[in-house]
Design an enzyme around this catalytic site. Structure first.
Site, PDB file in Angstrom:
ATOM      1  N   CYS A   1       0.820  -1.211   0.000  1.00  0.00           N
ATOM      2  CA  CYS A   1       0.000   0.000   0.000  1.00  0.00           C
ATOM      3  C   CYS A   1       0.856   1.265   0.000  1.00  0.00           C
ATOM      4  O   CYS A   1       0.326   2.365  -0.138  1.00  0.00           O
ATOM      5  CB  CYS A   1      -0.946  -0.007   1.188  1.00  0.00           C
ATOM      6  SG  CYS A   1      -2.062  -1.418   1.135  1.00  0.00           S
TER       7      CYS A   1
ATOM      8  N   HIS B   1      -9.141   4.156  -1.377  1.00  0.00           N
ATOM      9  CA  HIS B   1      -7.793   3.595  -1.275  1.00  0.00           C
ATOM     10  C   HIS B   1      -7.454   2.723  -2.485  1.00  0.00           C
ATOM     11  O   HIS B   1      -7.347   1.507  -2.381  1.00  0.00           O
ATOM     12  CB  HIS B   1      -7.698   2.800   0.035  1.00  0.00           C
ATOM     13  CG  HIS B   1      -6.359   2.199   0.305  1.00  0.00           C
ATOM     14  ND1 HIS B   1      -5.169   2.729  -0.151  1.00  0.00           N
ATOM     15  CD2 HIS B   1      -6.011   1.079   1.014  1.00  0.00           C
ATOM     16  CE1 HIS B   1      -4.158   1.958   0.255  1.00  0.00           C
ATOM     17  NE2 HIS B   1      -4.637   0.956   0.954  1.00  0.00           N
TER      18      HIS B   1
END
Lengths: 377, 377
Positions: free
Chosen positions: B82, B325
């Site tokens: 991420c 996200h």
């Protein structure tokens, strides 16, 4: 002149291996760190292509940093299809040139043999533009290089036997390299008679699926092996963008840049590792890199000039065709072989103390190419 | 002081989008190039995590270079779970600091909403160590941060309501950000009553799956926004390696390094984007980065200090929780929001002409963290 030096190298056996992706990575990295005398490492770069798709394993950078106890150092995985290894090596160099790092570990790894052929083929095809009509028409990598080979035959008078001679040379080199995937000798006849993959490319004209890893430690601190220059370019991602079917411009551009930065030309290079994903690619690449005139690479093969004993030895490791092609590791494995050539202890050591060595790593059908020139100082 | 400057930014709407991975990438990149006044680009870096696994599309670097006609320039995809976006940004900076490039395009992208939830979940889990017992025991990301939240409650007296207040704040910010994924307002009651994902984390405590891209142009040439410092670290890849459950040391280390390089401390920072993959993570990160004392981040939430109107505004974009996200894009989207804050034209613009802004991007459960401090000069 990069003022970046090579301090250590490591490489696993290539082939079908029991070790996991992570284990391969740690094995090659540990060997490189030991070879370098266990220096403090400031950053890690890893070249890998399909760890996510077929091993469900990303975060390879952090796995090295964590499992080898290197501390809270930056670590990064880099992807550029089959050029992932060469690109990772270049990012390590940039990191040192930036002044942020003194010593960097660069590793490359791929594990392919545990997965089914369709799964691996699909993963490989992610190196094409998914939106292109070419991909959906089935013009995958063997198809692309097959079309190119047929056109090359048409333009030059070369034949399937010239391709077979490339495959045979690389197999002969591979048989003498204990880390190579294929220990079994073969013959020109066997290569010519092998089953067709994509006309005119037979089984031995195509690089295999391979498990393996390689690693290298580089530093601003001096060592006997200097990275004389580094180049990386992007090129067309589709065949329909090609101006000339018999040119892979990314290779030519990366060579031109690397020579310019090094203040050298192809005539200065003593030993070469080239991205022979297909036998045809090796011939084209020797032309693009200026070792032979355009459309005359096949004659150099005929004359044996690219053999270990020739004046331009190409792929003394066995190349992708016979050392094997664990995708993310390939660019680093090329450098491993060249460092051993410059140290004078390579499998298929070339004569006369080679001083300048060139590695060229290709991604896609020419989407990426890197060239690194190493020199013994 | 990096002497690297931001010249342009671009970002797509975040959410469930029809555009392909490549189209998103090109849209955000084109906007950033236009915003920068169409400078000559010397290299491209792309942050992406699961293009290979769920879109069968790698070579994102070459796709940008080729499809936007940028020429034979180097292009590289970067992966760090991420934190892929933040890491890509840092590689762009290193490329400029190396002297090899003057101006670099950095983009981040992910496309997740077209795939099935099990496929996306499996792809996300490649950010864990596949050889670990934790992964096979089912301790995936919501589980990890759920355990951490329960321990945090036990040690501090904080409750689920404090987490809900983080989620509510970020939703309120997201509602006012036209590029954010969730335009629908919600209430503390709705958040507290939402279905449980992993005790004590409910639906609103967890970041969503998102499609989107963001891009940024940086250069050695001056502009009003300077990258004051850049840091990247690796940390433990498994929970069992944690010395203290209530610390994510990679965040703390990346903050410490970034402050040290900038000659600044947390007290100097005016506006903040933090990696709130879960509401709990935002609280821990505000502590690790020194904005609040250890185990007191929940009190700052209670006091409204992290709201747009507070003294330490956190995630004025809506954060991962409400802006969305899209994994590889997140680190760049954080920078997009901060540049707009420093330019004075952000969604949820903070008062008093912010001068210093901090972005922190996390990978895995703390395998990677990057921090970038931007300043208006």
């Amino acid at each position: 002149m990069t003022n970046v030096y090579i301090h250590g190298i490591g490489m696993t056996k290539f082939g079908k291996l029991e070790s996991s992706l992570k284990e391969l990575l740690l094995e090659a990295s540990t060997e490189a760190l030991n070879d370098a005398g266990r220096p403090k490492i400031d950053a890690v770069f890893v070249g890998n292509f399909m760890g996510g798709s077929i091993s469900n394993q990303e975060i390879l950078g952090a796995l090295i940093a964590n499992d080898l106890g290197l501390g809270y150092i930056p670590s990064t995985k880099v992807e550029g299809a089959c050029a992932s290894g060469g690109i990772a090596f270049r990012q390590g160099i940039l990191g040192i040139l930036s002044g942020e790092y003194e010593t960097v570990l660069v590793a490359g790894v791929e594990k392919m043999k545990h997965a089914s052929t369709p799964d691996v083929t699909q993963a490989i095809n992610s190196a094409m533009d998914t939106s292109s009509t070419e991909k959906h028409a089935g013009l995958t990598f063997p198809g692309f290089f097959g079309v190119l080979a047929n056109r090359y035959f048409y333009e030059t008078g070369a034949t399937k036997e010239h391709l077979a001679r490339v495959a045979l040379k690389n197999r002969e080199n591979g048989v003498r390299n204990p880390l190579a995937q294929f220990p079994k000798p073969t013959s020109l006849e066997e290569i010519l008679a092998a089953r067709m993959i994509t006309d005119p490319l037979g089984l031995f004209d195509c690089s295999p699926m391979t498990d393996g890893a390689a690693a290298i430690v580089i530093s601003r601190k001096k060592s006997p092996i200097h990275v004389r220059s580094s180049s990386q370019v992007s090129g067309p991602t589709q065949m329909q963008d090609a101006v000339d079917l018999l040119s892979i411009p990314a290779i030519g551009e990366s060579g031109r840049l690397a020579y310019e930065k090094a203040g050298l030309g192809p005539e200065d290079i003593d030993v070469i590792e080239i991205h022979d994903c297909f036998s045809m690619t090796e011939i084209i690449a020797t032309e693009e890199l200026g070792f032979f005139n355009r459309l005359e690479g096949w004659k150099a093969v005929e004359e044996g000039r690219t053999k270990v004993t020739g004046d331009k030895p190409v792929n003394t490791s066995g190349g992708l065709l016979s050392r094997g092609h664990p995708i993310g590791a390939t660019g680093i494995a090329q450098l491993y072989q060249l460092v051993r050539q410059l140290r004078g202890n390579a499998a298929n050591q070339v004569a006369n103390n080679p001083r300048l060595a060139l590695a060229q790593n290709l991604g896609g059908t020419g989407s990426y190419s890197t060239v690194h020139i190493l020199e013994r100082v």
